[in-house]
Design an enzyme around this catalytic site. Structure first.
Site, PDB file in Angstrom:
ATOM      1  N   LYS A 117       8.475  34.007  20.300  1.00 10.30           N
ATOM      2  CA  LYS A 117       9.217  34.121  21.515  1.00 10.30           C
ATOM      3  C   LYS A 117       9.495  32.642  21.893  1.00 10.30           C
ATOM      4  O   LYS A 117      10.700  32.157  22.418  1.00 10.30           O
ATOM      5  CB  LYS A 117       8.582  35.142  22.688  1.00 10.30           C
ATOM      6  CG  LYS A 117       9.147  34.762  23.931  1.00 10.30           C
ATOM      7  CD  LYS A 117       8.459  35.543  24.995  1.00 10.30           C
ATOM      8  CE  LYS A 117       7.061  34.879  25.543  1.00 10.30           C
ATOM      9  NZ  LYS A 117       7.386  33.944  26.330  1.00 10.30           N
ATOM     10  N   ASN A 118       8.408  31.881  21.962  1.00  5.69           N
ATOM     11  CA  ASN A 118       8.671  30.537  22.684  1.00  5.69           C
ATOM     12  C   ASN A 118       9.187  29.523  21.933  1.00  5.69           C
ATOM     13  O   ASN A 118       9.395  28.447  22.146  1.00  5.69           O
ATOM     14  CB  ASN A 118       7.249  30.323  23.290  1.00  5.69           C
ATOM     15  CG  ASN A 118       6.801  30.866  23.993  1.00  5.69           C
ATOM     16  OD1 ASN A 118       7.651  31.442  24.791  1.00  5.69           O
ATOM     17  ND2 ASN A 118       5.562  30.871  24.319  1.00  5.69           N
ATOM     18  N   ARG A 159      11.675  32.464  33.485  1.00  5.07           N
ATOM     19  CA  ARG A 159      11.596  30.872  33.812  1.00  5.07           C
ATOM     20  C   ARG A 159      12.468  30.301  32.654  1.00  5.07           C
ATOM     21  O   ARG A 159      13.022  29.287  33.110  1.00  5.07           O
ATOM     22  CB  ARG A 159      10.196  30.313  33.947  1.00  5.07           C
ATOM     23  CG  ARG A 159       9.420  31.046  34.897  1.00  5.07           C
ATOM     24  CD  ARG A 159       7.697  30.474  34.968  1.00  5.07           C
ATOM     25  NE  ARG A 159       7.924  29.119  34.807  1.00  5.07           N
ATOM     26  CZ  ARG A 159       8.203  28.459  35.831  1.00  5.07           C
ATOM     27  NH1 ARG A 159       8.560  28.840  37.021  1.00  5.07           N
ATOM     28  NH2 ARG A 159       8.431  26.979  35.939  1.00  5.07           N
ATOM     29  N   CYS A 167       5.739  32.456  39.631  1.00  2.80           N
ATOM     30  CA  CYS A 167       5.051  33.463  38.767  1.00  2.80           C
ATOM     31  C   CYS A 167       4.116  34.159  39.005  1.00  2.80           C
ATOM     32  O   CYS A 167       3.353  33.751  40.127  1.00  2.80           O
ATOM     33  CB  CYS A 167       5.181  33.129  37.329  1.00  2.80           C
ATOM     34  SG  CYS A 167       3.758  32.430  36.588  1.00  2.80           S
ATOM     35  N   ARG A 219       4.929  27.373  39.230  1.00  2.00           N
ATOM     36  CA  ARG A 219       4.925  26.626  38.050  1.00  2.00           C
ATOM     37  C   ARG A 219       6.227  25.870  38.260  1.00  2.00           C
ATOM     38  O   ARG A 219       7.203  25.908  38.134  1.00  2.00           O
ATOM     39  CB  ARG A 219       5.150  27.731  36.953  1.00  2.00           C
ATOM     40  CG  ARG A 219       3.844  28.412  36.592  1.00  2.00           C
ATOM     41  CD  ARG A 219       3.859  29.417  35.337  1.00  2.00           C
ATOM     42  NE  ARG A 219       4.560  28.863  34.153  1.00  2.00           N
ATOM     43  CZ  ARG A 219       4.966  29.902  33.314  1.00  2.00           C
ATOM     44  NH1 ARG A 219       4.979  30.910  33.466  1.00  2.00           N
ATOM     45  NH2 ARG A 219       5.241  29.199  32.121  1.00  2.00           N
ATOM     46  N   ASP A 259      -2.271  30.551  26.219  1.00  4.30           N
ATOM     47  CA  ASP A 259      -1.738  31.893  26.089  1.00  4.30           C
ATOM     48  C   ASP A 259      -2.748  32.894  25.281  1.00  4.30           C
ATOM     49  O   ASP A 259      -2.263  33.967  25.138  1.00  4.30           O
ATOM     50  CB  ASP A 259      -0.237  31.821  25.472  1.00  4.30           C
ATOM     51  CG  ASP A 259       0.619  31.057  26.186  1.00  4.30           C
ATOM     52  OD1 ASP A 259       1.780  30.850  25.701  1.00  4.30           O
ATOM     53  OD2 ASP A 259       0.568  31.080  27.322  1.00  4.30           O
ATOM     54  N   ILE A 295      -4.942  24.053  31.739  1.00  5.13           N
ATOM     55  CA  ILE A 295      -3.420  24.052  31.716  1.00  5.13           C
ATOM     56  C   ILE A 295      -2.865  24.713  33.054  1.00  5.13           C
ATOM     57  O   ILE A 295      -2.066  24.135  33.764  1.00  5.13           O
ATOM     58  CB  ILE A 295      -2.768  24.767  30.620  1.00  5.13           C
ATOM     59  CG1 ILE A 295      -3.233  24.246  29.148  1.00  5.13           C
ATOM     60  CG2 ILE A 295      -1.296  24.647  30.798  1.00  5.13           C
ATOM     61  CD1 ILE A 295      -2.758  22.914  28.732  1.00  5.13           C
ATOM     62  N   ARG A 332       7.959  41.996  27.231  1.00  2.18           N
ATOM     63  CA  ARG A 332       8.480  40.831  27.187  1.00  2.18           C
ATOM     64  C   ARG A 332       7.847  39.605  25.940  1.00  2.18           C
ATOM     65  O   ARG A 332       8.776  39.090  25.915  1.00  2.18           O
ATOM     66  CB  ARG A 332       8.050  39.896  28.560  1.00  2.18           C
ATOM     67  CG  ARG A 332       8.708  40.638  29.752  1.00  2.18           C
ATOM     68  CD  ARG A 332       8.538  39.780  31.091  1.00  2.18           C
ATOM     69  NE  ARG A 332       8.845  38.340  30.819  1.00  2.18           N
ATOM     70  CZ  ARG A 332       8.817  37.126  31.458  1.00  2.18           C
ATOM     71  NH1 ARG A 332       7.879  37.393  32.732  1.00  2.18           N
ATOM     72  NH2 ARG A 332       9.374  36.092  31.239  1.00  2.18           N
TER      73      ARG A 332
HETATM   74  C1  EPZ Z   1       5.244  27.146  27.921  1.00  5.25           C
HETATM   75  O1  EPZ Z   1       5.684  27.377  29.423  1.00  5.25           O
HETATM   76  C2  EPZ Z   1       5.257  28.655  27.582  1.00  5.25           C
HETATM   77  N1  EPZ Z   1       6.347  29.500  27.718  1.00  5.25           N
HETATM   78  C3  EPZ Z   1       3.983  29.398  28.295  1.00  5.25           C
HETATM   79  O2  EPZ Z   1       3.836  30.672  27.491  1.00  5.25           O
HETATM   80  C4  EPZ Z   1       2.843  28.530  27.979  1.00  5.25           C
HETATM   81  O3  EPZ Z   1       1.706  28.946  28.801  1.00  5.25           O
HETATM   82  C5  EPZ Z   1       3.301  27.068  28.289  1.00  5.25           C
HETATM   83  O4  EPZ Z   1       4.283  26.529  27.687  1.00  5.25           O
HETATM   84  C6  EPZ Z   1       1.817  26.400  28.048  1.00  5.25           C
HETATM   85  O5  EPZ Z   1       1.514  26.275  26.836  1.00  5.25           O
HETATM   86  C7  EPZ Z   1       7.631  29.086  26.939  1.00  5.25           C
HETATM   87  O6  EPZ Z   1       7.612  28.453  25.952  1.00  5.25           O
HETATM   88  C8  EPZ Z   1       8.687  30.158  27.369  1.00  5.25           C
HETATM   89  P1  EPZ Z   1       4.457  23.777  30.610  1.00  5.25           P
HETATM   90  P2  EPZ Z   1       6.203  26.137  30.340  1.00  5.25           P
HETATM   91  O7  EPZ Z   1       5.706  23.133  31.039  1.00  5.25           O
HETATM   92  O8  EPZ Z   1       6.955  25.131  29.604  1.00  5.25           O
HETATM   93  C9  EPZ Z   1       2.821  21.949  34.601  1.00  5.25           C
HETATM   94  C10 EPZ Z   1       3.820  32.966  27.537  1.00  5.25           C
HETATM   95  O9  EPZ Z   1       2.825  33.887  27.605  1.00  5.25           O
HETATM   96  N2  EPZ Z   1       4.169  21.341  34.832  1.00  5.25           N
HETATM   97  O10 EPZ Z   1       3.916  23.183  29.175  1.00  5.25           O
HETATM   98  O11 EPZ Z   1       6.527  26.627  31.436  1.00  5.25           O
HETATM   99  C11 EPZ Z   1       2.520  23.462  34.610  1.00  5.25           C
HETATM  100  O12 EPZ Z   1       2.548  23.833  36.056  1.00  5.25           O
HETATM  101  C12 EPZ Z   1       4.211  31.921  28.481  1.00  5.25           C
HETATM  102  O13 EPZ Z   1       4.548  33.121  26.403  1.00  5.25           O
HETATM  103  C13 EPZ Z   1       4.473  20.659  35.810  1.00  5.25           C
HETATM  104  O14 EPZ Z   1       3.597  20.490  36.514  1.00  5.25           O
HETATM  105  O15 EPZ Z   1       4.698  25.476  30.476  1.00  5.25           O
HETATM  106  C14 EPZ Z   1       1.538  23.427  33.708  1.00  5.25           C
HETATM  107  O16 EPZ Z   1       0.393  23.461  34.545  1.00  5.25           O
HETATM  108  C15 EPZ Z   1       3.453  32.029  29.552  1.00  5.25           C
HETATM  109  N3  EPZ Z   1       5.803  20.575  36.213  1.00  5.25           N
HETATM  110  C16 EPZ Z   1       1.674  22.422  32.728  1.00  5.25           C
HETATM  111  O17 EPZ Z   1       2.440  21.505  33.082  1.00  5.25           O
HETATM  112  C17 EPZ Z   1       6.736  20.554  35.248  1.00  5.25           C
HETATM  113  O18 EPZ Z   1       7.993  20.448  35.366  1.00  5.25           O
HETATM  114  C18 EPZ Z   1       2.091  22.968  31.352  1.00  5.25           C
HETATM  115  O19 EPZ Z   1       3.250  23.761  31.564  1.00  5.25           O
HETATM  116  C19 EPZ Z   1       6.585  21.602  34.170  1.00  5.25           C
HETATM  117  C20 EPZ Z   1       5.292  21.667  33.881  1.00  5.25           C
END
Ligand code: EPZ
Length: 444
Positions: A49-50, A119, A143, A148, A331, A353, A423
């Site tokens: 998916k990701n 998102r 979320c 997030r 995840d 994370i 999802r």
């Molecule tokens: C991706 O989300 C995945 N989603 C998530 O999987 C996964 O949990 C996450 O990466 C971490 O591995 C998809 O790929 C669609 P991040 P993403 O930006 O990109 C902070 C699932 O279950 N952050 O790597 O949204 C954030 O709050 C989903 O399949 C900021 O502060 O995650 C977090 O603490 C759930 N500002 C950390 O970084 C930003 O602009 C990592 O988030 C962006 C992120």
């Protein structure tokens, strides 16, 4: 979910956010699981998916017909298809192959009603700005487990000369000419790395991105963009150098296996003391999870595009700390918590994370799990038996954790709101039945 009918009306009906938001009947399915069976047999892993979501958005970078194979049939890939259709693209699924024609983009707006249901819809922002110099994309909002933010997406694009405003809940960019820059991420972000990497492929000059994510989904995205003519160096490292080019060719690729789905099935075998082989998966992508499962007493045999696992009579306790890839994935945090709940001893699970990704804890407690939260650390005291109960899914991975716990529990468990599961997992119930689990999907 029947993907054969991918006409806009079917998609519209299926993806009507109001229906989705209030869990319309179609999505108000539940699972009935009678636990206590050891899983056995072979199961195939679907596409990731990701990896599929950013690749679908990346098709906006180049006019033409793009071909994505091995796309998982999930409500999330449906939602991304709908976002692309609203922008004017033509999207057609034939089985797991998705053809996306982005020759005629007629709108640059990704609406709130869709973005709030997923998102990752924000992934269209960078490609629209890069190709059209303008975009109007809804802010995603929060979320299930808290805020997030997308500040890194906006700051990074801003550093690339995109003057973006927030107007009535929308990110708005007009007359944008992206320029190369050097940008360091204060935290490793999968989404923001993908966003800026896509945008930089068509920017003027060279972009250097530091402290980037290199999850397999990101490396796959980069490699596919290079196949289309992008110039990207450093894939698989924490530093990317992207030399902007004038145009790209359409994508033609196959989506990598879903490592989180693979890890979830490894967990299902481990918690039931079963023995299964998962096929069409990349054992390297699940190494951190395999390491912890071996520590908990599992026998794991990685093979060529498959992994065989045999669970012990009783799992041992382990300490887990989530980290960006190649560390232990957040995840898999919830699913691992379910395993530790029946382990012999006390485990700790620390999520670095997401500080508050614990919506599954009160639901697991209903099954008899003993979990104490202290900030972003869960202390899990293993119990010999779990009992079936009525529980509710709250997000994709939380629902997977409830499924694993139910497979180990005595008696019947009923998991409601499994639209969360749909999802992120393709036909999970059927795959579990294939492995001998007593699982039934019912309409609530
Ligand atoms: C991706 O989300 C995945 N989603 C998530 O999987 C996964 O949990 C996450 O990466 C971490 O591995 C998809 O790929 C669609 P991040 P993403 O930006 O990109 C902070 C699932 O279950 N952050 O790597 O949204 C954030 O709050 C989903 O399949 C900021 O502060 O995650 C977090 O603490 C759930 N500002 C950390 O970084 C930003 O602009 C990592 O988030 C962006 C992120």
């Amino acid at each position: 979910m029947d993907f054969k009918d991918s006409t806009p009306d079917a998609l519209a009906t299926d993806l009507d956010p109001a229906r989705q938001a209030d869990g319309a009947t179609r999505n108000m399915d539940a699972l009935i699981i009678k636990g206590g069976r050891k899983l056995a047999g072979r199961v195939e892993i679907s596409g990731a998916k990701n990896a599929a979501l950013p690749l679908m958005a990346a098709t906006l970078l180049a006019p033409g017909v793009h071909t994505l194979r091995n796309v998982p049939l999930l409500s999330d890939t449906r939602t991304m298809a709908k976002v692309l259709e609203i922008l004017g693209a033509r999207v057609e699924f034939r089985g797991h192959t998705c053809k996306i024609d982005t020759s005629t983009i007629t709108s640059l707006e990704a609406p709130y009603d869709l973005v709030r249901t997923m998102r990752a819809s924000i992934y269209v922002l960078g490609p629209l700005l890069a190709r059209f110099g303008a975009a109007r994309v809804s802010l995603p909002g929060g979320c299930a487990w808290g805020p997030r933010p997308v500040n890194l997406h906006l700051e990074g694009l801003g550093a690339m000369n995109a003057a973006l405003d927030i107007e009535h809940g929308y990110i708005v960019g007009k007359d944008v000419k992206l320029k190369g820059t050097t940008f360091r991420f204060e935290v490793v972000s999968v989404g923001a790395t993908a966003q800026l990497m896509m945008a930089a492929t068509l920017a003027e000059g060279t972009t250097v991105l530091e402290n980037v994510a290199f999850e397999p989904d990101i490396t796959e995205l980069g490699a596919d963009l290079v196949q289309c003519g992008a110039r990207i160096e450093g894939l698989g490292s924490r530093r990317l150098v992207i030399h902007g080019v004038r145009e790209l060719k359409p994508l033609d690729t196959s989506i990598i296996p879903d490592r989180i789905e693979a890890a979830t099935f490894l967990g299902a075998a481990a918690i039931t003391g079963g023995s299964i082989t998962i096929e069409r998966c990349d054992s390297g992508h699940v190494a951190a999870v395999v390491h912890k499962l071996e520590e908990a007493g599992c026998d794991v045999l990685p093979g060529n595009r498959e992994v065989t696992i045999t669970g012990p009579a009783r799992l041992g306790a382990v300490d887990v700390v989530t980290e960006p890839y190649p560390g232990f994935p957040t995840d898999m945090q919830a699913q691992m918590m379910a395993l530790c709940s029946v382990a012999d001893g006390r485990s700790t699970i620390t999520d670095t994370i997401y500080q508050d990704r614990f919506t599954h804890v009160p639901e697991l407690a209903r099954l008899g799990c003993d979990i104490r939260l202290d900030g972003n650390v869960a202390v899990v005291t293993g119990v010999p038996h779990l009992q079936g109960a009525q529980v509710m899914a709250t997000d994709i991975r939380a629902s997977a954790a409830l499924v694993l716990a139910a497979l180990a529990a005595e008696g019947e468990t009923r998991i409601s709101r499994i639209y969360h599961l749909d999802r992120g997992y393709e036909a999970l119930d059927q795959k579990l039945q294939q492995l001998g689990a007593d699982v039934e999907r019912i309409r609530e």
